[in-house]
Design a protein around this motif. Sequence first.
Motif, short mmCIF file in Angstrom:
data_model
loop_
_atom_site.label_atom_id
_atom_site.label_comp_id
_atom_site.label_asym_id
_atom_site.label_seq_id
_atom_site.Cartn_x
_atom_site.Cartn_y
_atom_site.Cartn_z
N GLN A 31 -3.77 -4.20 7.33
CA GLN A 31 -4.73 -5.41 7.71
C GLN A 31 -4.99 -5.99 6.48
O GLN A 31 -5.19 -7.30 6.31
CB GLN A 31 -5.99 -4.60 8.17
CG GLN A 31 -5.73 -4.03 9.68
CD GLN A 31 -6.99 -3.40 10.21
OE1 GLN A 31 -8.02 -3.25 9.49
NE2 GLN A 31 -6.82 -2.78 11.32
N GLU A 32 -5.33 -5.35 5.12
CA GLU A 32 -5.58 -6.10 4.00
C GLU A 32 -4.42 -7.10 3.71
O GLU A 32 -4.67 -8.18 3.26
CB GLU A 32 -5.76 -5.12 2.94
CG GLU A 32 -7.05 -4.31 3.08
CD GLU A 32 -7.15 -3.32 2.12
OE1 GLU A 32 -6.36 -3.24 1.28
OE2 GLU A 32 -8.27 -2.26 2.12
N GLY B 60 1.03 -1.20 -0.21
CA GLY B 60 -0.08 0.06 0.13
C GLY B 60 0.98 1.33 0.10
O GLY B 60 2.10 1.11 -0.02
N ARG C 159 -4.99 4.75 5.68
CA ARG C 159 -4.48 3.97 4.81
C ARG C 159 -3.56 2.96 5.11
O ARG C 159 -3.39 1.94 4.56
CB ARG C 159 -4.23 4.94 3.41
CG ARG C 159 -3.14 5.83 3.43
CD ARG C 159 -3.00 6.75 2.26
NE ARG C 159 -4.24 7.29 2.05
CZ ARG C 159 -4.29 8.19 1.09
NH1 ARG C 159 -3.75 8.31 0.08
NH2 ARG C 159 -5.45 8.91 0.98
N LEU D 161 -5.05 0.31 7.17
CA LEU D 161 -5.95 -0.55 6.15
C LEU D 161 -4.84 -1.38 5.16
O LEU D 161 -5.09 -2.48 4.99
CB LEU D 161 -6.90 0.40 5.19
CG LEU D 161 -7.79 1.19 6.10
CD1 LEU D 161 -8.51 1.99 5.02
CD2 LEU D 161 -8.73 -0.17 6.52
N ALA D 162 -3.80 -0.95 4.71
CA ALA D 162 -2.86 -1.72 4.01
C ALA D 162 -2.31 -2.90 4.63
O ALA D 162 -2.28 -3.81 4.19
CB ALA D 162 -1.75 -0.86 3.34
N ASN E 46 -4.81 -9.85 6.06
CA ASN E 46 -5.99 -10.85 5.67
C ASN E 46 -5.94 -11.50 4.43
O ASN E 46 -6.49 -12.47 4.21
CB ASN E 46 -7.11 -9.72 5.52
CG ASN E 46 -7.52 -9.26 6.99
OD1 ASN E 46 -7.32 -9.81 7.93
ND2 ASN E 46 -8.15 -7.87 6.69
N SER E 47 -4.90 -11.23 3.44
CA SER E 47 -4.52 -11.89 2.32
C SER E 47 -4.40 -13.39 2.49
O SER E 47 -3.95 -14.25 1.64
CB SER E 47 -3.61 -11.22 1.38
OG SER E 47 -2.23 -11.40 1.87
N ASN F 80 -9.60 2.22 12.01
CA ASN F 80 -9.40 1.98 10.74
C ASN F 80 -9.59 3.16 9.69
O ASN F 80 -9.68 3.16 8.46
CB ASN F 80 -10.24 0.66 10.15
CG ASN F 80 -9.91 -0.69 11.01
OD1 ASN F 80 -8.62 -0.82 11.53
ND2 ASN F 80 -10.70 -1.45 10.57
N LYS G 187 -7.65 -11.53 14.33
CA LYS G 187 -7.29 -12.56 13.49
C LYS G 187 -7.10 -13.88 14.34
O LYS G 187 -6.38 -14.83 13.39
CB LYS G 187 -5.72 -12.06 12.94
CG LYS G 187 -6.18 -10.51 11.88
CD LYS G 187 -7.26 -10.95 10.78
CE LYS G 187 -6.49 -12.03 10.04
NZ LYS G 187 -7.52 -12.48 8.94
#
Length: 421
Positions: free
Chosen positions: A286-287, A143, A280, A283-284, A290-291, A277, A371
């Motif tokens: 966490q994403e 990100g 950015r 969020l980057a 999460n991947s 959240n 998580k």
Amino acid sequence: MKVLLVFVLISLAALASARKPFAARYDNFKVYRAFVEDNEQLVEFKKIHHHLQVHILHEIGGPNRSYDVIVGPLFQRAFEQVLHDLQVQYDIIVEDLQALLDESSVDEDAPMDWETYHPLDVIYDWVDEQCDQHVYLECQVIGHSYEGRPIKSVKLSKREGNKAIVIEGNIHAMEWISSATVTYILNQLINSEDEEMQRLSEEFDWIVMPMVNPDGFVYTHDVERLWRKNRRPNGYSNSSGPCYGIDMNRNFDYHWSGAGWGIEDPCDHWFGGDEPNSEREILALQEFVNSFEDGYIRAYLAFHAYGQYVLLPYGHTNTEFPPNYDQMMRIAAAFADAAEDAFGSVFTYGASGLLNYVVSGAAKDWAYGVKNIPFTCTVELRDKGTFGFFLPSNQITEVGVEVTEGLKSLVAKAVDEGIFD
């Protein structure tokens, strides 16, 4: 207690030029360590924040603990008088902050090493070089920051079927020893000839994010060494002008905004945002986490400064503990024992809400509570306050060594405890 709340306005403004901002200087600024003994003193000490801009380096938690405060030369006598009126005992732990900062050498042109602190470009260039040289490294930009800088990750994986350990660095801009230590660990995993480190790099996947807050980190090099947050304008202002930044380790959506001093003041160092959240960068992160499939990541370690702690969940309470808290305590003890063996640095371990202060929205709590990663912690690196956030660069390698030794034992104990099953 009759208290004269006449305090200091510490100007931390930086000079700016058309080309590049000049770094703020702290010649003859002192760092005071004030010991707040009881609740009566604490109530009055907290009022300082509401009336005046002072640079308090710690979040104000409970009584019976010390807080470090930076005071400029014009106001030191007044500051000492206020502490006297409050009957707060204090020591001067740094006589000249600028002289201490000058000990933390930064060489913008030197190649990456662990003898000096480096700017972001040098750190990122080194990461890119490692990625180009080793096929078992998967590197990506996960990100971008508010100001558009990349947030980079390195995944080291030499064998299919491994479980993973996540390492996160420099979410707080001023904590330079964090990214220095994270890159030291990464370098050991990639390049060390130590048999144990080679084994760890074979038997586990390592996911490393050395720089979560690139904007703030650059700002600490170019403008303000004491900056903590990211650099997004947060929509508020005070008498000094617009306020910038969110404390990103208060912005995760797990018991967000439930506890913590200063998290609701947009112009303070610990502002947690108007909502969880919101950033950015978070969020980057966490994403990215999460991947990966559930159950793959088994440990999450966030590196911070300072105090020499291994802080476990939870941060939002000092009366509730995770179901496997005793297990995590045994793993943290293994880290502390091995780290101490290296150079004698003593690490205290336990729930952060119990040992440090109650605060919400931290990465380790999100990693555990959302998580379901079975071992998470915040490692607060050297020291216990002699240098604090301004640890001289000649200690970087020692910190790297002691943390690496601690990490070896932490992983071994986690294996014994079934964390990676």
